[in-house]
Structure formats: C-alpha cells, structure tokens
Design a protein around this motif. Structure first.
Motif, PDB file in Angstrom:
ATOM      1  N   GLU A   1     -78.024 -23.781  89.119  1.00  0.00           N
ATOM      2  CA  GLU A   1     -79.058 -24.571  89.988  1.00  0.00           C
ATOM      3  C   GLU A   1     -78.400 -24.481  91.319  1.00  0.00           C
ATOM      4  O   GLU A   1     -79.301 -24.853  92.329  1.00  0.00           O
ATOM      5  N   GLY A   2     -77.141 -24.316  91.554  1.00  0.00           N
ATOM      6  CA  GLY A   2     -76.490 -24.640  92.869  1.00  0.00           C
ATOM      7  C   GLY A   2     -76.988 -23.393  93.870  1.00  0.00           C
ATOM      8  O   GLY A   2     -76.902 -23.465  95.047  1.00  0.00           O
ATOM      9  N   PHE A   3     -77.608 -22.399  93.275  1.00  0.00           N
ATOM     10  CA  PHE A   3     -78.362 -21.314  94.069  1.00  0.00           C
ATOM     11  C   PHE A   3     -79.507 -21.769  94.689  1.00  0.00           C
ATOM     12  O   PHE A   3     -79.823 -21.043  95.782  1.00  0.00           O
ATOM     13  N   ILE A   4     -79.894 -22.817  94.224  1.00  0.00           N
ATOM     14  CA  ILE A   4     -81.577 -23.135  94.851  1.00  0.00           C
ATOM     15  C   ILE A   4     -81.071 -24.044  96.215  1.00  0.00           C
ATOM     16  O   ILE A   4     -80.551 -24.881  96.044  1.00  0.00           O
ATOM     17  N   VAL A   5     -81.649 -23.361  97.295  1.00  0.00           N
ATOM     18  CA  VAL A   5     -81.687 -24.008  98.446  1.00  0.00           C
ATOM     19  C   VAL A   5     -82.846 -24.601  99.161  1.00  0.00           C
ATOM     20  O   VAL A   5     -83.786 -23.584  99.276  1.00  0.00           O
ATOM     21  N   TRP A   6     -83.328 -25.795  99.025  1.00  0.00           N
ATOM     22  CA  TRP A   6     -84.430 -26.229  99.154  1.00  0.00           C
ATOM     23  C   TRP A   6     -85.222 -26.031 100.605  1.00  0.00           C
ATOM     24  O   TRP A   6     -86.401 -25.797 100.646  1.00  0.00           O
ATOM     25  N   GLU A   7     -84.151 -25.678 101.555  1.00  0.00           N
ATOM     26  CA  GLU A   7     -84.724 -25.330 102.984  1.00  0.00           C
ATOM     27  C   GLU A   7     -85.260 -23.663 102.948  1.00  0.00           C
ATOM     28  O   GLU A   7     -85.822 -23.648 103.706  1.00  0.00           O
ATOM     29  N   ARG A   8     -84.801 -23.031 102.135  1.00  0.00           N
ATOM     30  CA  ARG A   8     -85.093 -21.675 101.941  1.00  0.00           C
ATOM     31  C   ARG A   8     -86.554 -21.698 101.140  1.00  0.00           C
ATOM     32  O   ARG A   8     -87.059 -22.407 100.131  1.00  0.00           O
ATOM     33  N   THR A   9     -87.304 -20.610 101.383  1.00  0.00           N
ATOM     34  CA  THR A   9     -88.473 -20.464 100.548  1.00  0.00           C
ATOM     35  C   THR A   9     -88.168 -19.716  99.140  1.00  0.00           C
ATOM     36  O   THR A   9     -87.110 -19.335  98.999  1.00  0.00           O
ATOM     37  N   ASN A  13     -85.025 -17.664  97.906  1.00  0.00           N
ATOM     38  CA  ASN A  13     -84.250 -18.158  96.758  1.00  0.00           C
ATOM     39  C   ASN A  13     -84.128 -17.169  95.787  1.00  0.00           C
ATOM     40  O   ASN A  13     -82.800 -16.588  94.965  1.00  0.00           O
ATOM     41  N   LEU A  14     -85.016 -16.478  95.180  1.00  0.00           N
ATOM     42  CA  LEU A  14     -85.215 -15.487  94.172  1.00  0.00           C
ATOM     43  C   LEU A  14     -84.347 -14.270  94.593  1.00  0.00           C
ATOM     44  O   LEU A  14     -83.572 -13.695  93.878  1.00  0.00           O
ATOM     45  N   THR A  15     -84.533 -14.012  95.834  1.00  0.00           N
ATOM     46  CA  THR A  15     -83.662 -12.567  96.158  1.00  0.00           C
ATOM     47  C   THR A  15     -82.032 -12.793  96.097  1.00  0.00           C
ATOM     48  O   THR A  15     -81.365 -12.011  95.708  1.00  0.00           O
ATOM     49  N   GLU A  16     -81.845 -13.986  96.635  1.00  0.00           N
ATOM     50  CA  GLU A  16     -80.383 -14.376  96.470  1.00  0.00           C
ATOM     51  C   GLU A  16     -79.837 -14.496  95.062  1.00  0.00           C
ATOM     52  O   GLU A  16     -78.776 -13.962  94.800  1.00  0.00           O
ATOM     53  N   LEU A  17     -80.671 -15.031  94.511  1.00  0.00           N
ATOM     54  CA  LEU A  17     -80.157 -15.419  92.991  1.00  0.00           C
ATOM     55  C   LEU A  17     -80.399 -13.779  92.141  1.00  0.00           C
ATOM     56  O   LEU A  17     -79.349 -13.669  91.186  1.00  0.00           O
ATOM     57  N   ARG A  46     -87.187 -11.300  84.577  1.00  0.00           N
ATOM     58  CA  ARG A  46     -88.260 -12.208  84.903  1.00  0.00           C
ATOM     59  C   ARG A  46     -88.191 -12.416  86.349  1.00  0.00           C
ATOM     60  O   ARG A  46     -89.211 -12.647  86.767  1.00  0.00           O
ATOM     61  N   LEU A  47     -86.976 -12.503  87.039  1.00  0.00           N
ATOM     62  CA  LEU A  47     -86.921 -12.742  88.494  1.00  0.00           C
ATOM     63  C   LEU A  47     -87.655 -11.465  89.310  1.00  0.00           C
ATOM     64  O   LEU A  47     -88.357 -11.621  90.289  1.00  0.00           O
ATOM     65  N   SER A  48     -87.678 -10.207  88.741  1.00  0.00           N
ATOM     66  CA  SER A  48     -88.214  -9.178  89.320  1.00  0.00           C
ATOM     67  C   SER A  48     -89.862  -9.285  89.380  1.00  0.00           C
ATOM     68  O   SER A  48     -90.491  -9.090  90.296  1.00  0.00           O
ATOM     69  N   GLN A  49     -90.347  -9.823  88.197  1.00  0.00           N
ATOM     70  CA  GLN A  49     -91.797 -10.011  88.120  1.00  0.00           C
ATOM     71  C   GLN A  49     -92.045 -11.213  89.163  1.00  0.00           C
ATOM     72  O   GLN A  49     -93.252 -11.228  89.925  1.00  0.00           O
ATOM     73  N   TRP A  50     -91.304 -12.340  89.146  1.00  0.00           N
ATOM     74  CA  TRP A  50     -91.755 -13.296  90.092  1.00  0.00           C
ATOM     75  C   TRP A  50     -91.441 -13.052  91.633  1.00  0.00           C
ATOM     76  O   TRP A  50     -92.151 -13.644  92.550  1.00  0.00           O
ATOM     77  N   LEU A  51     -90.785 -12.077  92.005  1.00  0.00           N
ATOM     78  CA  LEU A  51     -90.585 -11.578  93.325  1.00  0.00           C
ATOM     79  C   LEU A  51     -92.001 -10.948  93.788  1.00  0.00           C
ATOM     80  O   LEU A  51     -92.300 -10.960  95.049  1.00  0.00           O
ATOM     81  N   GLN A  52     -92.726 -10.598  92.857  1.00  0.00           N
ATOM     82  CA  GLN A  52     -94.187 -10.122  93.397  1.00  0.00           C
ATOM     83  C   GLN A  52     -95.244 -11.268  93.364  1.00  0.00           C
ATOM     84  O   GLN A  52     -96.510 -11.119  93.487  1.00  0.00           O
ATOM     85  N   ASP A  53     -94.962 -12.566  92.882  1.00  0.00           N
ATOM     86  CA  ASP A  53     -95.667 -13.524  92.744  1.00  0.00           C
ATOM     87  C   ASP A  53     -95.613 -14.637  93.733  1.00  0.00           C
ATOM     88  O   ASP A  53     -94.614 -15.267  93.761  1.00  0.00           O
ATOM     89  N   GLU A  54     -96.606 -14.699  94.722  1.00  0.00           N
ATOM     90  CA  GLU A  54     -96.379 -15.885  95.623  1.00  0.00           C
ATOM     91  C   GLU A  54     -96.361 -17.010  95.212  1.00  0.00           C
ATOM     92  O   GLU A  54     -96.453 -18.091  96.158  1.00  0.00           O
ATOM     93  N   THR A  55     -97.099 -17.249  94.081  1.00  0.00           N
ATOM     94  CA  THR A  55     -97.273 -18.756  93.474  1.00  0.00           C
ATOM     95  C   THR A  55     -96.222 -19.258  93.131  1.00  0.00           C
ATOM     96  O   THR A  55     -96.036 -20.569  92.782  1.00  0.00           O
ATOM     97  N   ILE A  56     -95.104 -18.556  92.871  1.00  0.00           N
ATOM     98  CA  ILE A  56     -93.890 -19.280  92.336  1.00  0.00           C
ATOM     99  C   ILE A  56     -93.046 -20.102  93.311  1.00  0.00           C
ATOM    100  O   ILE A  56     -93.028 -19.826  94.452  1.00  0.00           O
ATOM    101  N   SER A  57     -92.882 -21.312  92.810  1.00  0.00           N
ATOM    102  CA  SER A  57     -92.279 -22.272  93.823  1.00  0.00           C
ATOM    103  C   SER A  57     -90.860 -22.368  93.408  1.00  0.00           C
ATOM    104  O   SER A  57     -90.151 -21.984  92.228  1.00  0.00           O
ATOM    105  N   MET A  64     -86.658 -22.855  85.345  1.00  0.00           N
ATOM    106  CA  MET A  64     -86.327 -21.624  84.592  1.00  0.00           C
ATOM    107  C   MET A  64     -84.513 -21.910  84.198  1.00  0.00           C
ATOM    108  O   MET A  64     -84.146 -21.372  83.392  1.00  0.00           O
ATOM    109  N   LEU A  65     -84.103 -21.952  85.515  1.00  0.00           N
ATOM    110  CA  LEU A  65     -82.658 -21.912  85.369  1.00  0.00           C
ATOM    111  C   LEU A  65     -81.873 -22.966  84.269  1.00  0.00           C
ATOM    112  O   LEU A  65     -80.937 -22.624  83.869  1.00  0.00           O
ATOM    113  N   LYS A  66     -82.544 -24.191  84.143  1.00  0.00           N
ATOM    114  CA  LYS A  66     -82.272 -25.230  83.319  1.00  0.00           C
ATOM    115  C   LYS A  66     -82.322 -24.443  82.041  1.00  0.00           C
ATOM    116  O   LYS A  66     -81.605 -25.232  81.183  1.00  0.00           O
ATOM    117  N   LYS A  67     -83.010 -23.833  81.689  1.00  0.00           N
ATOM    118  CA  LYS A  67     -83.348 -23.370  80.352  1.00  0.00           C
ATOM    119  C   LYS A  67     -82.378 -22.264  79.961  1.00  0.00           C
ATOM    120  O   LYS A  67     -82.164 -21.929  78.830  1.00  0.00           O
TER     121      LYS A  67
END
Length: 326
Positions: A1-9, A13-17, A46-57, A64-67
């Motif tokens: 969870e520490g990888f999520i920075v709320w100020e980033r899009t 965050n997906l790219t960094e993770l 999963r992240l690879s798929q989400w990188l193509q999905d602009e609806t991911i928040s 997902m990370l918590k799971k």
C-alpha cells in the motif's frame, strides 16, 4: 500500500508498482522462490491489463493490494527451505543489523573523540574504519549471488552456459544508495540468458561454441565506477526492435532514423520483441527499471551490439554519488 501516492494519477501509480513487482519477480526467481514468483506474476498480469484501462482509480488499486497475501506466498517458499535444510539452518542468526540512526550516533561519537585527542587517535581511526565497514561493503559483493542465478536460469531455459564470473577490479565500498541499481541489473542478466544466448543447436549452426558466455566486469577510474555486462549471443535485431516500436505506436519511423534512438527503445516501458510472456520475461519493463535506478545515481549508459555476435551494456556511475555519506 505504501506505493500508492494519492497526489499521483492511477496510471503513474500503476507504472511505479509494475516496475517494482517486475524487479522483485527477478529477485525471487534468483532464489527459486517459485510460489512467490508465480503470485507476483499474476499480480503483474492484472496490472498490465489495468494499464490499458483509464477507469481504474487509486482506490481500486489500493483495494487490490490489500487482498494480496504476500506473506502466505513467502511462508510457503520458506517452509520448503525449512523442510529441505532443517529448522536449525532457518533459525540460525549470523547477521547483526544496525539501523541508520544508531550507526550515525556511533560514528559521530568516535569522530568527537578523534577531534578531542587528534595526536593519539590511531586506534580510534582504525575503529572508525571498522564502523564504516558495517554499512559499506565492496561493490562486487552486491552481485555475489548472480553467477548461481545464471546457472539456474540457464538450466530452466535449456541454455548451455559457461560459469559466469564477477570480475571486480575496483577498490570501492558502497552503501545502501547502490542497492537499488544493483538489484535492477538482474533484468540485464535475465535478458542476456533469455533473449541473448542462443539454444545450443542454434549456436552450433552459427559455428559458435555450444556453451554461451555472459561476462560481468566492474572497473573504476579516478571519478567513476564502470559496470559492464556482455554476452556472446545473437545480438540485438535493431530492425525488428524498430518495427515493433512503430507497430506499437511507441515511435514514428522518422523518430527512429538513427541507431542511437533505436537502441534507446530497449529502455522503453512495455516494449518487448519477445512474443511469449511468462513468469520470467516478455513484458518489456525490466530495462526501464535499470535506467530509472541508474539516473538516481547520476549515471549514464551505452549499449553496443552486433547482430550474431553479442551485446554489451556499459553503466558509468560517478563515485561521488556512491560515496555520499562516507
């Protein structure tokens, strides 16, 4: 969870993770932690798929990370080690850990004593060097496990390889600032074995020795440390790399008219010439991580490759970046 920075899009965050997970995949593969490796591969997919999905928040990403039960994966792998090597091996303590604050306090106390009695401080100076040795180690030690990894990776990919030797001609010790870059080089090693070195049959057809070679050299100048990784494999097919980039919309043909711009594609996120994606490689993310870690140290790089002959990566790092804090 520490990888999520709320100020980033979310995409940032997906790219960094994605980069972090790809690097850790390589590190756990190096130790043959297969449960953890396979788990990280699924997360990466999963992240690879989400990188193509602009609806991911960011909230979806955090949920997902918590799971992810990383500790369970790791436990399964360490249980295998425990069953194989015994409880005594796993419970044996051979390392003393010292945190940064304690280290700084200890070092400063010795420096104060040296200042107080500069004429009689020979033993204190020796002690200061010992203290520094707790935090800094010879640069070659950061790569001590790579030769075994090359051997295991060669067996897994059915490549015949001579033993890789770490040739360290330096007298440089570095601390934690170097660790990120050192870890990232596993991507270069994996690409050399997976992409670079041909199968034994292919090498024989090309009138090469059946066993491939990967070389790892560390040298120094007055102001820099130079790390070179090379192989005698198939080399980089620059035309194929260029075509892949154009077809994927990464660059236009006009942007790839010179060889340097084509070689630069090796360090592009999500660009790979490999057709098959597996838990080792194929996503086109590893070398972007190498460049990111290198730039943190103010370093530079160049890639020299000849089709059918092999490839050499050279990384040049200013010593002042590695020795800060000493």
């Amino acid at each position: 969870e520490g990888f999520i920075v709320w100020e980033r899009t979310p995409q940032q965050n997906l790219t960094e993770l994605y980069r972090v997970i790809h690097t850790y995949k390589g590190l756990f593969a190096q130790k043959d932690f297969m449960t953890t490796l396979q788990g990280l591969h699924k997360v990466e997919s999963r992240l690879s798929q989400w990188l193509q999905d602009e609806t991911i928040s960011n909230e979806i990403l955090q949920t997902m990370l918590k799971k992810i039960d990383f500790e369970l994966w790791l436990k399964k792998d360490t249980d295998i080690l425990r069953d194989t090597l015994g409880d005594d091996f796993m419970d044996r303590k051979t390392t003393i850990t010292i945190d940064d604050e304690t280290y700084e306090t200890l070092q400063n106390k010795i420096l104060e004593l040296i200042d107080a009695q500069p004429e009689e401080c020979h033993e204190l100076l020796e002690l200061l060097e010992v203290i520094k040795g707790l935090k800094y180690k010879p640069i070659g030690e950061y790569f001590a496990s790579l030769p075994k990894y090359v051997e295991l990776l060669g067996e897994r990919l059915e490549k015949s390889l001579n033993a890789m030797e770490i040739r360290d001609e330096t007298n440089v010790s570095v601390g934690e600032v170097f660790r990120g870059f050192a870890k990232s080089l596993i991507h270069i090693i994996r690409n050399s074995v997976d992409h670079g070195i041909e199968s034994p049959e292919e090498r024989v057809e090309r009138e090469k020795e059946e066993e491939g070679n990967i070389f790892f050299d560390i040298a120094e100048t007055e102001d820099t440390v130079i790390v070179k990784i090379s192989d005698d494999g198939r080399g980089i097919d620059k035309d194929k790399l260029k075509q892949k980039a154009v077809d994927g919309g990464f660059r236009t043909p006009q942007e790839l008219e010179d060889e340097e711009s084509v070689i630069e594609l090796l360090f592009e996120d999500y660009l790979s010439t490999k057709e098959e994606i597996n838990d080792l490689s194929g996503r086109g993310i590893g070398l972007a991580s190498v460049r990111s870690e290198l730039l943190k140290l103010g370093g530079s790089y160049k890639v020299i490759s000849e089709l059918g002959k092999g490839t050499r990566f050279e990384f040049v790092i200013p010593k002042k970046s590695l020795l800060r804090g000493i």
